[in-house]
Enzyme design. Sequence first.
Site, PDB file in Angstrom:
ATOM      1  N   LYS A 118      -8.000  -0.683  -6.871  1.00 42.37           N
ATOM      2  CA  LYS A 118      -6.701  -0.888  -7.508  1.00 42.37           C
ATOM      3  C   LYS A 118      -6.751  -2.053  -8.497  1.00 42.37           C
ATOM      4  CE  LYS A 118      -3.646   1.020  -3.958  1.00 42.37           C
ATOM      5  NZ  LYS A 118      -4.642   1.606  -3.082  1.00 42.37           N
ATOM      6  N   GLU A 202       1.660  -7.670  -5.298  1.00 38.75           N
ATOM      7  CA  GLU A 202       2.557  -7.295  -6.382  1.00 38.75           C
ATOM      8  C   GLU A 202       4.006  -7.582  -6.010  1.00 38.75           C
ATOM      9  OE1 GLU A 202       0.209  -3.499  -8.384  1.00 38.75           O
ATOM     10  OE2 GLU A 202       1.903  -3.143  -7.037  1.00 38.75           O
ATOM     11  N   HIS A 237       5.550   3.730   3.868  1.00 40.43           N
ATOM     12  CA  HIS A 237       4.813   3.836   2.604  1.00 40.43           C
ATOM     13  C   HIS A 237       3.989   5.111   2.522  1.00 40.43           C
ATOM     14  CE1 HIS A 237       6.082  -0.251   1.959  1.00 40.43           C
ATOM     15  NE2 HIS A 237       5.475  -0.627   3.061  1.00 40.43           N
ATOM     16  N   ARG A 293      -8.960  12.283  -6.718  1.00 40.21           N
ATOM     17  CA  ARG A 293      -9.153  13.423  -5.819  1.00 40.21           C
ATOM     18  C   ARG A 293      -7.940  14.331  -5.943  1.00 40.21           C
ATOM     19  NH1 ARG A 293      -5.373  11.935  -2.073  1.00 40.21           N
ATOM     20  NH2 ARG A 293      -5.177   9.724  -1.578  1.00 40.21           N
TER      21      ARG A 293
END
Length: 661
Positions: A118, A202, A237, A293
């Site tokens: 990420k 974040e 999440h 993917r």
Amino acid sequence: MRPIRTLLVANRGEIAVRVMATARRMGIRTVAVFSDADATALHVRSADLAVRIGPAPARESYLDAAAILDAARCTGADAIHPGYGFLSENADFAEAVDAAGLVFVGPPAAAIRAMGSKSAAKALMETAGVPLVPGYHGEDQDDRRLAEAADAVGYPVLIKASAGGGGKGMKVVTAPADFPAALASARREAAGAFGDDRVLVERYLTRPRHIEVQVFADRHGDAIHLFERDCSVQRRHQKVIEEAPAPGLSADRRAAMGAAAVAAAKAVGYVGAGTVEFIAEGDGFWFMEMNTRLQVEHPVTEAITGQDLVEWQIRVARGEPLPLGQDDLTIRGHAVEARLYAEDPARGFLPQTGRLDLLSFPEGVRVDTGVAAGDAVSHHYDPMIAKLIAHGPTRADALAALARALDRTVVAGLPTNRALLARILRHPAFADARHDTGFIEREADGLLAPEPPPSADEAALAALALLAHAAARQPAAAADPWSPFATAGPFTPNLPAVETVTLAAGDVSLAVRVETDGGRRTVSVDGAEPRAAHARLEGERLDARLGDLRVSARAIVQDDAVHLTLGDRQIAFRVADPHAGAHAGAEADHRLVAPMPGAVIAVSVSAGERVEKGAALVVVEAMKMEHVVRAPHAGVVARIDVAVGDVVAEGTELVVLDEAA
């Protein structure tokens, strides 16, 4: 062009079954791999060949690249499809497949590395001018540096595993004091799920939507997108409802997101299927990550485009150009997918394990599943049972069709989120597309409200279904369904025949008395006034009369259980022993037990230690997620009955906590 005659699927569950179905249609021989826990699983039964690759734990089987490559060699496989999860985004595995002279049905290792991290992906997107959520994506992983970054971003913040997704290694932190514990937990989850404990930090947006774009690229330099999906409805999440196209998205926003996603794919020399995920709030959208993917939710994209994305993957892997260009693709109607999980929404969505005694899906919708009735849901793997996908000319049509399908889906043996999914689809805010990633949490009071207890009428119908089912199985009934032996039930000469059954549903038990006198039948529940009754069970259809009430229902009788469906309501009754004592209640709050089967990965206290209410005592890992057992009150730890590494069953005593003096 590289021929693919035999394809090994390096995965399990519904994605393995899905890939094999497409491969078989294309004339390709299929090979399954399996762990000891999956020796008789549906994906094994669906393959032409199957190879054992190790014990049940994923790290010793589905994450064992060497064992998978050995299976490919011994079966003569030309190619390996990684599915999703496990090794699907592992660059080292992609390189090993290529080095073995096999085709990897996925992107190049370099693209996986560029987008699999990420942090690296966000740096690349920043260079490319794609907007990013404010945060820290650097290589310095010192605890103090990350805490300073969180302070600079401003709380609440989101800690995310740098190497993965699916909610693993993701923690929302609302205050600085909670950051160290959340960071440690996120790192453990990330290391366990992806073998990499790096994280990023974040700003946590309060009411965002999660919108992702399906991209596809070939080996000839062409890349396109197949429109977007809205995956905003999530718990822990992790997505539970996905739909395509995203409701309320303007043509300009769709074009902008699609262009950004294609640019991202081209920037890393991407090949195959990928998903670029964005988070959107108000008029803005920001890059989150790219999944290199196929996604769990790819069926909704297939539904609105009329394309088989697995077939596209195989064709691109063989070296063929993309089957269609961007201008050839159009959106047809609307599609929505619901993920059916073995979990208990009323207990914080705790994963459930055990045997699927009954599993029945309706016709009229697409069902992707990797299990069948009689199979087990293991604590070693993800608890998803199936995906149900509905497609219709409009969003309202698709939502209604999927809700009806969920009403007629029956699962026995384990708690599921079936009722929750149906409630979400019928919720006014969701129907009006006024939802975001906090929707379930915000609407929890209504969505997670307990089902009403079973009524006397429902118990009476269940008892009548039991009797009708038993009568239909009698030899006399099979020979002559209208004979007195088939219709009258048990009898005593010159006296009415009486049958009494106690039916339990949840914590409620109801005594049903059925009396048959000649051709007249009455039913009474818990001593209430008897009512005239009649019932006919044909297959699963129950037509019944209770006094002046006429009812048509679905009744599935299995051993000593009746699964009754009335409209959008399901009740599972079991025949109970009326003389049995009451079950023991919940464990006393000083004896803390495992909430589900799993492995103990952390013990945070010592015997004799004084703790405050809410303190973390033990962490149990199940299905790649951590579950923290906390002190229900202040006290002193009297005894610890487990150690790190222990595998525990649900209800296993973990800690004894004495009240504080």
